[in-house]
Design a protein around this motif. Structure first.
Motif, short mmCIF file in Angstrom:
data_model
loop_
_atom_site.label_atom_id
_atom_site.label_comp_id
_atom_site.label_asym_id
_atom_site.label_seq_id
_atom_site.Cartn_x
_atom_site.Cartn_y
_atom_site.Cartn_z
N ALA A 248 122.53 -22.91 7.20
CA ALA A 248 123.38 -22.73 8.37
C ALA A 248 123.12 -21.41 9.08
O ALA A 248 123.46 -21.25 10.26
N GLY A 249 122.48 -20.46 8.39
CA GLY A 249 122.21 -19.16 9.00
C GLY A 249 120.90 -19.07 9.75
O GLY A 249 120.60 -18.04 10.36
N TYR A 250 120.11 -20.14 9.73
CA TYR A 250 118.82 -20.12 10.40
C TYR A 250 118.94 -20.74 11.79
O TYR A 250 119.63 -21.74 11.98
N GLU A 251 118.22 -20.19 12.75
CA GLU A 251 118.27 -20.68 14.12
C GLU A 251 117.60 -22.04 14.29
O GLU A 251 117.85 -22.74 15.28
N GLY A 252 116.78 -22.42 13.35
CA GLY A 252 116.05 -23.68 13.46
C GLY A 252 116.84 -24.91 13.09
O GLY A 252 116.28 -26.02 13.11
N TRP A 253 118.12 -24.73 12.75
CA TRP A 253 118.92 -25.86 12.29
C TRP A 253 120.23 -25.95 13.05
O TRP A 253 120.91 -24.94 13.27
N THR A 254 120.59 -27.17 13.47
CA THR A 254 121.90 -27.41 14.07
C THR A 254 122.84 -27.94 12.99
O THR A 254 122.42 -28.73 12.13
N GLU A 265 120.48 -30.85 11.20
CA GLU A 265 119.28 -31.40 11.83
C GLU A 265 118.39 -30.26 12.30
O GLU A 265 118.90 -29.24 12.78
N PRO A 266 117.08 -30.43 12.19
CA PRO A 266 116.18 -29.39 12.71
C PRO A 266 116.13 -29.44 14.23
O PRO A 266 116.30 -30.49 14.84
N VAL A 267 115.90 -28.30 14.85
CA VAL A 267 115.74 -28.24 16.30
C VAL A 267 114.41 -28.86 16.69
O VAL A 267 113.52 -29.05 15.84
N ASP A 268 114.25 -29.19 17.96
CA ASP A 268 112.96 -29.68 18.46
C ASP A 268 111.89 -28.61 18.25
O ASP A 268 112.17 -27.42 18.31
N ASP A 269 110.66 -29.07 18.02
CA ASP A 269 109.54 -28.15 17.77
C ASP A 269 109.83 -27.19 16.64
O ASP A 269 109.48 -26.00 16.68
N PHE A 270 110.45 -27.72 15.59
CA PHE A 270 110.90 -26.87 14.48
C PHE A 270 109.75 -26.06 13.89
O PHE A 270 109.86 -24.83 13.71
N TYR A 271 108.64 -26.71 13.56
CA TYR A 271 107.55 -25.99 12.90
C TYR A 271 106.87 -24.99 13.82
O TYR A 271 106.40 -23.94 13.38
N THR A 272 106.84 -25.27 15.11
CA THR A 272 106.31 -24.30 16.06
C THR A 272 107.18 -23.04 16.06
O THR A 272 106.66 -21.91 16.02
N ASN A 273 108.49 -23.23 16.05
CA ASN A 273 109.41 -22.10 15.99
C ASN A 273 109.31 -21.35 14.69
O ASN A 273 109.34 -20.11 14.65
N ALA A 275 106.69 -21.14 12.74
CA ALA A 275 105.42 -20.41 12.73
C ALA A 275 105.51 -19.12 13.54
O ALA A 275 104.82 -18.14 13.23
N GLU A 276 106.36 -19.13 14.55
CA GLU A 276 106.52 -17.94 15.39
C GLU A 276 107.59 -17.00 14.86
O GLU A 276 107.84 -15.94 15.45
N GLY A 277 108.23 -17.38 13.76
CA GLY A 277 109.27 -16.54 13.18
C GLY A 277 110.60 -16.62 13.89
O GLY A 277 111.46 -15.76 13.69
N SER A 278 110.79 -17.69 14.69
CA SER A 278 112.02 -17.81 15.46
C SER A 278 112.93 -18.93 14.99
O SER A 278 113.89 -19.27 15.65
N ALA A 279 112.61 -19.54 13.84
CA ALA A 279 113.44 -20.62 13.32
C ALA A 279 114.41 -20.11 12.27
O ALA A 279 115.32 -20.78 11.89
#
Length: 279
Positions: A248-254, A265-273, A275-279
């Motif tokens: 719940a604390g990660y930006e990559g998850w709703t 649920e994972p956000v769109d383009d989860f693995y791209t995010n 990889a960029e350190g933004s998930a």
């Protein structure tokens, strides 16, 4: 010990006896363990070249220049390439993988990510892991006994789709067990060089999320009741709620809640995010 929140262990963590055709069973772990550093190198080459023929040529040239034998280099490349190519939708694509490994805090976290590729690809390793995880879910961590005779007895119970046992010598099977235990040490299930009693390992932020996404890809909205990726990292049921709180604390998850039901649920383009350190 509970057997999953829905109580249907056999439906989502089945015994794999009689499930694999003979062609899907190999002793690849006798030749190539997780190889974290080499896998990073090979996936980085592919991310640059996007062509396995070019990767092969560059890899061989570099290995020969470093006085490695061409045969050993070929065997390593073939094993690692096969794992990476079979990742499917649930794991990072090969071009994404190097950047995601770079986001890991240490080599153990990287190994935990790569362990999912191994289990996803290697039928024999998945069979043995399923047997241990079924015991873990039913009887607890005391069942994580990786003594040579214990693992060999599990291999002895294996049958392929045709009902045939493994057709490998005992010495080959022992080398396989050594390779399997080496992978377990890499991911933290076993500590030290001689320990054979396992334990659920601590899971880093990146492998936790990769395993969650893999679970979501396998089981959809019901994944949190069947987190197969977390279980493949030996996280038994008592760990699922604490791990979901981390998620719940990660930006990559709703995070959703309705009628006393919680799901992620994972956000769109989860693995791209990621990889960029933004998930």
């Amino acid at each position: 010990m509970a057997t999953g929140r829905n109580g249907e262990l056999d439906s989502w963590l089945p015994s794999l006896v009689g499930k694999f055709p003979e062609s899907k069973i190999t002793m690849a772990l006798t030749r190539c363990g997780l190889q974290t550093e080499r896998t990073h190198e090979i996936s980085s080459l592919y991310a640059d070249e996007l062509d396995w023929t070019s990767v092969k040529e560059i890899w061989y040239d570099e290995r020969v220049a470093n006085r490695s034998s061409r045969n050993s280099s070929k065997s390593l490349l073939i094993a690692i390439r096969a794992r990476l190519q079979s990742a499917g939708d649930g794991l990072p694509s090969v071009p994404q993988l190097p950047a995601i490994l770079d986001q890991c805090r240490n080599e153990r976290d990287q190994a935990q990510v790569l362990f999912l590729y191994l289990i996803n690809h290697d039928g024999l390793a998945r069979y043995v892991v399923h047997e241990y995880l079924r015991r873990l879910m039913k009887q607890g961590p005391s069942m994580l006994d990786f003594e040579m005779d214990t693992v060999l007895s599990i291999l002895d119970e294996f049958r392929d789709k045709a009902g045939e046992p493994l057709d490998y010598s005992e010495s080959t099977q022992k080398r396989w067990v050594q390779g399997f235990r080496s992978a377990l040490r890499d991911i933290g299930v076993l500590e030290g060089k001689t320990e054979t009693s396992g334990q659920p390992p601590k899971v880093g932020d990146v492998p936790l999320q990769v395993a969650a996404y893999y679970s979501w890809a396998q089981n959809g909205d019901e994944w949190l009741t069947k987190p197969i990726g977390w279980l493949y990292l030996f996280q038994s049921e008592e760990y699922w709620e604490p791990q979901s709180k981390r998620l719940a604390g990660y930006e990559g998850w709703t995070h959703h809640e309705a009628r006393s039901r919680v799901w992620f649920e994972p956000v769109d383009d989860f693995y791209t995010n990621l990889a960029e350190g933004s998930a």
